[in-house]
Scaffold this active site. Structure first.
Site, PDB file in Angstrom:
ATOM      1  N   GLN A   9       0.790  -1.177  -0.055  1.00  0.00           N
ATOM      2  CA  GLN A   9       0.061   0.007   0.083  1.00  0.00           C
ATOM      3  C   GLN A   9       0.937   1.185   0.092  1.00  0.00           C
ATOM      4  O   GLN A   9       2.099   1.423   0.591  1.00  0.00           O
ATOM      5  CB  GLN A   9      -0.826  -0.081   1.149  1.00  0.00           C
ATOM      6  CG  GLN A   9      -2.205   0.733   1.027  1.00  0.00           C
ATOM      7  CD  GLN A   9      -3.102   0.190   2.294  1.00  0.00           C
ATOM      8  OE1 GLN A   9      -3.139  -0.986   2.602  1.00  0.00           O
ATOM      9  NE2 GLN A   9      -4.101   1.220   2.515  1.00  0.00           N
ATOM     10  N   SER A  87       3.792  -6.645   2.614  1.00  0.00           N
ATOM     11  CA  SER A  87       2.530  -6.477   3.033  1.00  0.00           C
ATOM     12  C   SER A  87       1.517  -7.130   2.018  1.00  0.00           C
ATOM     13  O   SER A  87       1.542  -8.276   1.758  1.00  0.00           O
ATOM     14  CB  SER A  87       2.325  -5.188   3.616  1.00  0.00           C
ATOM     15  OG  SER A  87       1.035  -5.302   4.214  1.00  0.00           O
ATOM     16  N   LEU A  88       0.619  -6.271   1.676  1.00  0.00           N
ATOM     17  CA  LEU A  88      -0.026  -6.570   0.383  1.00  0.00           C
ATOM     18  C   LEU A  88       0.499  -7.331  -0.701  1.00  0.00           C
ATOM     19  O   LEU A  88      -0.216  -8.078  -1.257  1.00  0.00           O
ATOM     20  CB  LEU A  88      -0.825  -5.224   0.029  1.00  0.00           C
ATOM     21  CG  LEU A  88      -1.473  -5.230  -1.424  1.00  0.00           C
ATOM     22  CD1 LEU A  88      -2.687  -6.249  -1.205  1.00  0.00           C
ATOM     23  CD2 LEU A  88      -1.826  -3.932  -1.868  1.00  0.00           C
ATOM     24  N   ARG A 112      -9.445  -8.883   2.123  1.00  0.00           N
ATOM     25  CA  ARG A 112      -8.686  -8.244   3.322  1.00  0.00           C
ATOM     26  C   ARG A 112      -8.713  -6.948   3.572  1.00  0.00           C
ATOM     27  O   ARG A 112      -8.808  -6.307   4.584  1.00  0.00           O
ATOM     28  CB  ARG A 112      -6.906  -8.665   2.679  1.00  0.00           C
ATOM     29  CG  ARG A 112      -6.145  -8.071   3.642  1.00  0.00           C
ATOM     30  CD  ARG A 112      -4.674  -8.455   2.846  1.00  0.00           C
ATOM     31  NE  ARG A 112      -3.567  -7.947   3.566  1.00  0.00           N
ATOM     32  CZ  ARG A 112      -2.915  -7.216   3.565  1.00  0.00           C
ATOM     33  NH1 ARG A 112      -3.032  -6.006   2.673  1.00  0.00           N
ATOM     34  NH2 ARG A 112      -1.708  -7.113   4.451  1.00  0.00           N
ATOM     35  N   HIS A 194      -0.453  -4.628  10.812  1.00  0.00           N
ATOM     36  CA  HIS A 194       0.650  -5.156  11.242  1.00  0.00           C
ATOM     37  C   HIS A 194       0.616  -4.906  12.758  1.00  0.00           C
ATOM     38  O   HIS A 194       1.963  -4.785  13.238  1.00  0.00           O
ATOM     39  CB  HIS A 194       1.814  -4.918  10.506  1.00  0.00           C
ATOM     40  CG  HIS A 194       1.786  -5.337   9.116  1.00  0.00           C
ATOM     41  ND1 HIS A 194       1.697  -6.656   8.551  1.00  0.00           N
ATOM     42  CD2 HIS A 194       1.848  -4.580   7.915  1.00  0.00           C
ATOM     43  CE1 HIS A 194       1.325  -6.624   7.164  1.00  0.00           C
ATOM     44  NE2 HIS A 194       1.407  -5.188   6.860  1.00  0.00           N
ATOM     45  N   GLN A 243       0.275 -12.574   8.872  1.00  0.00           N
ATOM     46  CA  GLN A 243       0.737 -11.548   8.431  1.00  0.00           C
ATOM     47  C   GLN A 243      -0.110 -10.153   8.970  1.00  0.00           C
ATOM     48  O   GLN A 243       0.743  -9.171   9.026  1.00  0.00           O
ATOM     49  CB  GLN A 243       0.771 -11.526   6.916  1.00  0.00           C
ATOM     50  CG  GLN A 243       1.617 -10.482   6.234  1.00  0.00           C
ATOM     51  CD  GLN A 243       1.053  -9.973   4.957  1.00  0.00           C
ATOM     52  OE1 GLN A 243      -0.294  -9.510   5.087  1.00  0.00           O
ATOM     53  NE2 GLN A 243       1.556  -9.969   3.984  1.00  0.00           N
TER      54      GLN A 243
END
Length: 290
Positions: A9, A87-88, A112, A194, A243
């Site tokens: 992101q 991440s993503l 998500r 996170h 995650q």
């Protein structure tokens, strides 16, 4: 050896993937399939939306995923020895390497995004980037605060993103400046990604992952949670479930890929953020975009 890396992101920009849509029939088909799956024309927002519209979580995450995956899918040179995503970007990496189908990957990313959006509404929270301090100093600083504040993204040496409650992040930024941080910069994000504050989203995502078909990939993926190479499907699923509430070990992932033979890093997606981070982690690495 070549590692392909996929951004998270923040890499979105107005007009993203428009050139791919217009120049490649395959890209056009994939993006139109995405419009059908999502139930709205995300391409209209990607190509002609404002930065504000692109910042909406339900748009941002699928948009970056689509740009990243479509690039890899239409590239004749896409032959990874290993993959990783920030991440993503881990979902983009799993689709590009064949662990998830395009359709299933997009559905998971969309679920998500929605789950994270709801978690942000339940627990208003934020993130901040701390520049110029050792990781250990920032970690100790987080534990010294009587609020939820944790290390969230180990981006590169001297750049650690923290995540937590508004009050906690405010205190941490003040303490970081006192400790000699070059900058302590609150980030324009919707919540504490996170961190334990994403727990409500984790439960939703776990269910979605359990009902999704995972396949054997064409190469190992270095996952955010462990920073280790994974090829085992069950392990990949478990790490993916962790995650959302665990830190992104990006520095450690790049170091592990280098230790396992990666000399060349190719970023697949909008922007060049990961190329910059890879160079800061390992100066000798060759970096480029698809």
């Amino acid at each position: 050896m070549t590692a392909y890396v996929f951004p998270g992101q923040g890499a979105q920009f107005p007009g993203m993937a428009k050139d791919l849509y217009e120049s490649s029939e395959k890209a056009k088909q994939l993006l139109e399939t995405a419009n059908d799956i999502l139930g709205f024309r995300i391409t209209d927002i990607m190509f002609g939306g404002t930065p504000e519209e692109l910042k909406e979580t339900k748009v941002t995450q699928p948009a970056i995923f689509l740009h990243s995956v479509v690039l890899a899918k239409i590239s004749d040179s896409f032959k990874p020895d290993m993959v990783a995503g920030h991440s993503l970007g881990e979902f983009s990496a799993l689709v590009a390497s064949g662990v998830l189908s395009f359709e299933d990957g997009l559905k998971l990313v969309s679920q998500r995004a929605m789950a994270m959006q709801r978690a942000c509404e339940i627990n208003p929270s934020t993130m901040a980037a701390i520049l110029g301090l050792e990781d250990k100093v920032v970690e100790d600083l987080c534990t010294s605060i009587d609020e939820v504040v944790v290390a969230a993204n180990y981006n590169c040496p001297g750049q650690l993103v923290i995540s937590g409650s508004h009050k906690g992040i405010e205190s941490a930024c003040e303490k970081a400046k006192e400790a000699g941080a070059r900058r302590a910069l609150p980030l324009p994000v919707g919540g504490a990604f996170h961190s334990p504050l994403m727990d409500p989203a984790k439960a939703e995502l776990e269910q979605a992952i359990d009902t999704t078909n995972f396949n054997e990939g064409i190469c190992p993926i270095y996952q955010n949670v462990t920073a280790q190479a994974s090829t085992d499907i069950e392990l990949i699923k478990e790490n993916l479930k962790l995650q959302l509430t665990a830190p992104v070990k990006w520095t450690q992932s790049v170091q592990a890929m280098v230790a396992d033979g990666a000399t060349h890093f190719v970023e697949s997606g909008p922007g060049k953020v990961l190329q910059g981070l890879v160079k800061k982690i390992h100066r000798e690495a060759e970096v480029q975009s698809i």
